[in-house]
Design a protein around this motif. Structure first.
Motif, short mmCIF file in Angstrom:
data_model
loop_
_atom_site.label_atom_id
_atom_site.label_comp_id
_atom_site.label_asym_id
_atom_site.label_seq_id
_atom_site.Cartn_x
_atom_site.Cartn_y
_atom_site.Cartn_z
N ILE A 1 0.86 -1.18 0.00
CA ILE A 1 0.00 0.00 0.00
C ILE A 1 0.90 1.23 0.00
O ILE A 1 1.79 1.35 0.83
N TYR A 2 0.66 2.11 -0.94
CA TYR A 2 1.45 3.33 -1.05
C TYR A 2 0.62 4.50 -0.54
O TYR A 2 -0.44 4.80 -1.09
N CYS A 3 1.08 5.14 0.51
CA CYS A 3 0.36 6.26 1.11
C CYS A 3 0.95 7.58 0.61
O CYS A 3 2.16 7.68 0.41
N THR A 4 0.07 8.56 0.45
CA THR A 4 0.54 9.89 0.06
C THR A 4 1.07 10.60 1.30
O THR A 4 0.78 10.22 2.43
N GLN A 5 1.84 11.66 1.08
CA GLN A 5 2.41 12.43 2.18
C GLN A 5 1.52 13.60 2.59
O GLN A 5 1.80 14.28 3.56
N ASP B 1 -7.99 4.75 7.71
CA ASP B 1 -7.54 3.51 7.09
C ASP B 1 -6.05 3.39 7.36
O ASP B 1 -5.53 4.05 8.25
N VAL B 2 -5.32 2.59 6.63
CA VAL B 2 -3.89 2.41 6.89
C VAL B 2 -3.08 3.68 6.66
O VAL B 2 -2.03 3.84 7.26
N CYS B 3 -3.57 4.56 5.82
CA CYS B 3 -2.79 5.75 5.46
C CYS B 3 -3.28 7.04 6.12
O CYS B 3 -2.49 7.81 6.66
N HIS B 4 -4.57 7.30 6.04
CA HIS B 4 -5.11 8.60 6.45
C HIS B 4 -6.46 8.45 7.13
O HIS B 4 -7.08 7.39 7.09
#
Length: 124
Positions: free
Chosen positions: A26-30, A108-111
């Motif tokens: 999973i690629y998360c944005t910054q 979720d995993v990122c935000h």
């Protein structure tokens, strides 16, 4: 001896099947995500406004006045990357103050998962 050769030939196949697949990453944005996004309209007007409007989000002892980032799209945003159970209070002079039900923000995993709320203020 045959068993050893069989094991040695099967080991590379077994190792290959246990490697993780890169497609599952999973690629998360910054960028930081606003948990709360509030649009406000006045009475029967269909357009949204921010002029003279104050929007405050409260979660227990935490309180934040939401801000408009882009005047061309007057959406009040805040509680960046903050989970919680919020009540939103929207006020403007000459209009009845509105307080929302509890709005739950999860992640979720990122935000955080942004919540979008529209409030209609009625004249006094």
């Amino acid at each position: 001896m045959k068993k050893i050769i069989l094991v040695l030939t099967c080991v590379p196949f077994l190792l290959a099947t246990t490697c993780e697949d890169d497609d599952d990453q999973i690629y998360c944005t910054q960028e930081a995500k606003a948990a709360l996004n509030v649009s406000v309209s006045l009475g029967a007007m269909s357009s949204i406004t921010s002029e003279g409007v104050t929007v405050v989000a409260t979660d227990g002892n935490y309180s934040e006045t939401l801000v408009v980032v882009n005047e061309n799209d007057p959406i009040f945003s805040g509680a960046y990357e903050r989970e919680g159970s919020y009540t939103i209070t929207v006020s403007k002079e000459g209009y009845q103050t509105q307080t929302s039900e509890i709005i739950t923000v999860t992640r979720d995993v990122c935000h955080v998962i942004p919540q979008f709320i529209h409030v209609v203020l009625e004249p006094n």
